[in-house]
Design a protein around this motif. Structure first.
Motif, PDB file in Angstrom:
ATOM      1  N   VAL A  11     -11.534 -10.280 -59.901  1.00  7.24           N
ATOM      2  CA  VAL A  11     -12.830 -10.630 -59.339  1.00  7.24           C
ATOM      3  C   VAL A  11     -13.222  -9.585 -58.308  1.00  7.24           C
ATOM      4  N   ILE A  12     -14.370  -8.947 -58.524  1.00  8.52           N
ATOM      5  CA  ILE A  12     -14.881  -7.968 -57.564  1.00  8.52           C
ATOM      6  C   ILE A  12     -15.681  -8.717 -56.510  1.00  8.52           C
ATOM      7  N   GLY A  13     -15.196  -8.702 -55.279  1.00 11.98           N
ATOM      8  CA  GLY A  13     -15.866  -9.414 -54.195  1.00 11.98           C
ATOM      9  C   GLY A  13     -15.065 -10.618 -53.764  1.00 11.98           C
ATOM     10  N   ALA A  14     -14.723 -10.682 -52.493  1.00 12.60           N
ATOM     11  CA  ALA A  14     -13.930 -11.786 -51.959  1.00 12.60           C
ATOM     12  C   ALA A  14     -14.727 -12.625 -50.984  1.00 12.60           C
ATOM     13  N   GLY A  15     -16.051 -12.654 -51.165  1.00 15.54           N
ATOM     14  CA  GLY A  15     -16.903 -13.540 -50.386  1.00 15.54           C
ATOM     15  C   GLY A  15     -17.006 -14.896 -51.052  1.00 15.54           C
ATOM     16  N   PHE A  16     -18.062 -15.631 -50.711  1.00 13.09           N
ATOM     17  CA  PHE A  16     -18.211 -16.998 -51.195  1.00 13.09           C
ATOM     18  C   PHE A  16     -18.135 -17.090 -52.716  1.00 13.09           C
ATOM     19  N   ALA A  17     -18.968 -16.330 -53.423  1.00 19.01           N
ATOM     20  CA  ALA A  17     -19.004 -16.422 -54.888  1.00 19.01           C
ATOM     21  C   ALA A  17     -17.677 -16.008 -55.505  1.00 19.01           C
ATOM     22  N   GLY A  18     -17.075 -14.943 -54.981  1.00 17.19           N
ATOM     23  CA  GLY A  18     -15.800 -14.490 -55.522  1.00 17.19           C
ATOM     24  C   GLY A  18     -14.691 -15.494 -55.315  1.00 17.19           C
ATOM     25  N   LEU A  19     -14.669 -16.123 -54.153  1.00 14.75           N
ATOM     26  CA  LEU A  19     -13.619 -17.111 -53.867  1.00 14.75           C
ATOM     27  C   LEU A  19     -13.732 -18.327 -54.778  1.00 14.75           C
ATOM     28  N   VAL A  20     -14.953 -18.832 -54.963  1.00 20.96           N
ATOM     29  CA  VAL A  20     -15.122 -20.008 -55.824  1.00 20.96           C
ATOM     30  C   VAL A  20     -14.821 -19.643 -57.272  1.00 20.96           C
ATOM     31  N   THR A  39     -11.631  -5.815 -44.901  1.00 23.48           N
ATOM     32  CA  THR A  39     -10.219  -6.004 -44.594  1.00 23.48           C
ATOM     33  C   THR A  39     -10.071  -7.240 -43.735  1.00 23.48           C
ATOM     34  N   PHE A  40      -9.237  -8.182 -44.205  1.00 25.35           N
ATOM     35  CA  PHE A  40      -9.029  -9.407 -43.448  1.00 25.35           C
ATOM     36  C   PHE A  40      -7.714 -10.030 -43.862  1.00 25.35           C
ATOM     37  N   THR A  41      -7.203 -10.898 -42.995  1.00 22.31           N
ATOM     38  CA  THR A  41      -6.017 -11.665 -43.315  1.00 22.31           C
ATOM     39  C   THR A  41      -6.464 -12.961 -43.963  1.00 22.31           C
ATOM     40  N   ALA A  42      -5.517 -13.786 -44.372  1.00 20.25           N
ATOM     41  CA  ALA A  42      -5.856 -15.054 -45.028  1.00 20.25           C
ATOM     42  C   ALA A  42      -6.653 -15.961 -44.121  1.00 20.25           C
ATOM     43  N   ASP A  43      -6.524 -15.798 -42.796  1.00 21.48           N
ATOM     44  CA  ASP A  43      -7.219 -16.673 -41.861  1.00 21.48           C
ATOM     45  C   ASP A  43      -8.480 -16.045 -41.286  1.00 21.48           C
ATOM     46  N   ALA A  44      -8.841 -14.862 -41.760  1.00 14.92           N
ATOM     47  CA  ALA A  44     -10.000 -14.185 -41.181  1.00 14.92           C
ATOM     48  C   ALA A  44     -11.281 -14.622 -41.863  1.00 14.92           C
ATOM     49  N   GLY A  45     -12.370 -14.404 -41.171  1.00 16.50           N
ATOM     50  CA  GLY A  45     -13.669 -14.691 -41.769  1.00 16.50           C
ATOM     51  C   GLY A  45     -14.382 -13.391 -42.091  1.00 16.50           C
ATOM     52  N   LEU A  46     -15.628 -13.459 -42.457  1.00 17.54           N
ATOM     53  CA  LEU A  46     -16.397 -12.263 -42.710  1.00 17.54           C
ATOM     54  C   LEU A  46     -16.541 -11.464 -41.422  1.00 17.54           C
ATOM     55  N   PRO A  47     -16.322 -10.156 -41.481  1.00 13.72           N
ATOM     56  CA  PRO A  47     -16.512  -9.351 -40.278  1.00 13.72           C
ATOM     57  C   PRO A  47     -17.948  -9.418 -39.761  1.00 13.72           C
ATOM     58  N   GLN A  48     -18.917  -9.505 -40.674  1.00 12.41           N
ATOM     59  CA  GLN A  48     -20.317  -9.551 -40.262  1.00 12.41           C
ATOM     60  C   GLN A  48     -20.997 -10.729 -40.956  1.00 12.41           C
ATOM     61  N   ALA A  49     -21.552 -11.616 -40.190  1.00 10.84           N
ATOM     62  CA  ALA A  49     -22.326 -12.738 -40.746  1.00 10.84           C
ATOM     63  C   ALA A  49     -23.365 -13.110 -39.696  1.00 10.84           C
ATOM     64  N   LEU A 118     -12.501 -21.505 -47.257  1.00 13.17           N
ATOM     65  CA  LEU A 118     -12.379 -21.304 -48.698  1.00 13.17           C
ATOM     66  C   LEU A 118     -11.269 -20.303 -49.024  1.00 13.17           C
ATOM     67  N   ARG A 119     -11.214 -19.216 -48.266  1.00  9.19           N
ATOM     68  CA  ARG A 119     -10.193 -18.203 -48.533  1.00  9.19           C
ATOM     69  C   ARG A 119      -8.799 -18.791 -48.349  1.00  9.19           C
ATOM     70  N   ARG A 120      -8.617 -19.580 -47.325  1.00  9.84           N
ATOM     71  CA  ARG A 120      -7.312 -20.194 -47.089  1.00  9.84           C
ATOM     72  C   ARG A 120      -6.915 -21.086 -48.259  1.00  9.84           C
ATOM     73  N   ARG A 121      -7.893 -21.874 -48.758  1.00 13.00           N
ATOM     74  CA  ARG A 121      -7.629 -22.770 -49.885  1.00 13.00           C
ATOM     75  C   ARG A 121      -7.268 -21.976 -51.149  1.00 13.00           C
ATOM     76  N   VAL A 122      -8.055 -20.944 -51.446  1.00 11.57           N
ATOM     77  CA  VAL A 122      -7.865 -20.199 -52.688  1.00 11.57           C
ATOM     78  C   VAL A 122      -6.560 -19.422 -52.684  1.00 11.57           C
ATOM     79  N   LEU A 123      -6.221 -18.812 -51.556  1.00 10.79           N
ATOM     80  CA  LEU A 123      -5.000 -18.005 -51.511  1.00 10.79           C
ATOM     81  C   LEU A 123      -3.728 -18.844 -51.457  1.00 10.79           C
ATOM     82  N   ARG A 124      -3.886 -20.162 -51.332  1.00 10.60           N
ATOM     83  CA  ARG A 124      -2.717 -21.035 -51.472  1.00 10.60           C
ATOM     84  C   ARG A 124      -2.324 -21.233 -52.935  1.00 10.60           C
ATOM     85  N   LEU A 125      -3.230 -20.909 -53.839  1.00 12.79           N
ATOM     86  CA  LEU A 125      -2.927 -21.041 -55.260  1.00 12.79           C
ATOM     87  C   LEU A 125      -1.912 -19.979 -55.657  1.00 12.79           C
TER      88      LEU A 125
END
Length: 459
Positions: A11-20, A39-49, A118-125
């Motif tokens: 999946v290209i893109g690790a934002g909302f659409a990519g995570l779902v 660049t972010f860790t599993a607990d990070a959010g978007l750098p810019q929002a 969402l990222r935390r949930r998805v990366l637990r898979l």
């Protein structure tokens, strides 16, 4: 249960659409890789929002099915639930919308908070992994099939192979150019541009400030009302203020100009927050907020092994707040189709489903934004604009029409519900009668100050 393939999806893109999308693909693919630009860790959010992102009712329904108890988890970290009637102060051109409890709600949340959860949930898979800091430059292909991606990670080349590549990289996607490099040419995109600009800031509100609402907003409307804004409680005691302008208008990105612009609105609750709250971010302005539809479903030689969804296909003017819902509905379609199709070999089955999902929100958003167009519009568009104007004219005095309008705006009901006889009669008679000119136009709801005397020039 969906069939489990031994294949690999990227999946290209690790934002909302990519995570779902990754959450959905994890049920059908043995290995799912998220390739994220930031660049972010599993607990990070978007750098810019820099702008607010409410989670509309329809999007919340879809996400709750894929991520059980997501809404509860978001509320536990500060997301604010607001009833779309009783908790919202809504100014339409004819006056104030009714404040009745509708039993329909949105979750107001900052985008970093939503993506972090969402990222935390998805990366637990177990079969999902993240490769961050990647810039994708193009597609790998072999005899009409996409086989992976290439690009850069830091100062090193990056190459990854997959049986299915999903572009969820958002409104900045360059997929059209990548396809052209493969000899695949797409129709020109459809574009609707109302020349919108948003200027936003996050505030910390004094807890002594007593307000009887959680969100206050004022909409623009052609041909005269070019200024609008919204303020929403997010993540506890923080408030997001966004001032927007249509037809080339824009709120200044300096303190005095931002406040003056807010004070020019009828909805003085927005200015109240700007005047009394403490800024906790810079002012950020984003312009040229247009809508664009890449008609990938019409490409006859679309390569196998490639799907596109979310803003990569249809990016809507974010002022209208449909982007998250459309992306979530795309992923719901993906979830269902994977049960019956090998989409790597039948990609256009999915792209046609994306087009069907986009049709209603696209029509809604572009009908509104094309009101600022100077060219002659098709008769069907002009009729929709005429009827939408009648709906807005009766909302302050008609609770039934207001409720129907809110449900449509949340993509819970089809717009045709506004043409049902019981509603149609109220809209047509109400627009012509005294109801559209009641005191609801002139008097703000309880607990809210309003502009009195001669209205300010908002054009």
């Amino acid at each position: 249960m969906a069939a489990i393939y031994s294949d690999r999806a990227l999946v290209i893109g690790a934002g909302f659409a990519g995570l779902v999308a990754a959450r959905v693909l994890a049920e059908s693919y043995g290995d799912v890789v998220l390739a994220g630009r930031d660049t972010f860790t599993a607990d990070a959010g978007l750098p810019q929002a820099h702008h607010p992102h409410a989670l509309p009712a329809r999007a919340a329904e879809v996400l709750e099915a894929l991520f059980p108890r997501l809404a509860t988890e978001l509320e536990d970290v500060g997301a604010v639930r607001a009833d779309l009637g009783s908790d919202v102060l809504h100014r339409v051109p004819a006056g104030w919308a009714p404040r009745d409890h509708l039993g329909l709600s949105v979750l107001s949340v900052t985008r970093p908070t939503l993506d972090r959860i969402l990222r935390r949930r998805v990366l637990r898979l177990a079969n999902v992994s993240l490769v961050d800091g990647v810039t994708i430059d193009g597609l790998l292909h072999d005899r009409g099939m996409v086989t992976g991606v290439h690009g850069q990670r830091g100062d090193r080349p990056f190459t990854d192979y997959a049986d299915l590549v999903v572009d969820a990289s958002g409104r900045d996607s360059t997929l059209v150019s990548w396809l052209a490099e493969l000899g695949v040419h797409c129709p020109a995109p459809m574009i609707a541009n109302g020349r919108f600009t948003c200027t936003s800031r996050l505030y910390e509100v004094n807890r002594d400030l007593k307000l009887d609402w959680k969100t206050a907003c004022e909409i623009t409307h052609s041909p005269d009302i070019r200024r609008g804004g919204v303020v929403s409680s997010v993540d506890g005691y923080r408030w997001f203020v966004t001032l927007f302008g249509a037809d080339g208008h824009a709120a200044p990105a300096d303190d005095d100009g931002f406040l003056d612009y807010a004070m020019s609105l009828h909805c003085q609750g927005i200015a109240e927050v700007v005047k009394t709250a403490t800024p906790v971010s810079d002012l950020h302005r984003t312009g040229n907020l247009r809508s664009r539809w890449n008609r990938f479903h019409q490409v006859p030689d679309w390569p196998r092994g490639l799907l596109a969804l979310g803003d990569s296909v249809v990016s809507l003017n974010p002022v209208h707040g449909h982007g998250l819902t459309v992306a979530a509905l795309n992923c719901t379609a993906l979830h269902g189709l994977l049960r019956e199709h090998d989409l790597a070999n039948e990609p256009q089955v999915f792209q046609r489903a994306v087009a069907r999902t986009a049709k209603i929100p696209w029509t809604s958003v572009t009908t509104t934004d094309l009101g600022w167009s100077t060219r002659k519009l098709p008769l069907t568009t002009r009729l929709r604009q005429w009827y939408s104007g009648r709906v807005l004219a009766v909302i302050p005095g008609d609770r039934q029409v207001h409720r129907a309008s809110v449900r449509i705006s949340q993509l819970l009901d089809h717009p045709a519900t506004l043409l049902r006889p019981a509603v149609l009669v109220r809209v047509l008679l109400g627009a012509a009668g005294p109801r559209a000119g009641t005191s609801a136009q002139r008097t703000a709801p309880s607990g809210h100050s309003t502009v009195t005397g001669t209205p300010r020039d908002r054009a």
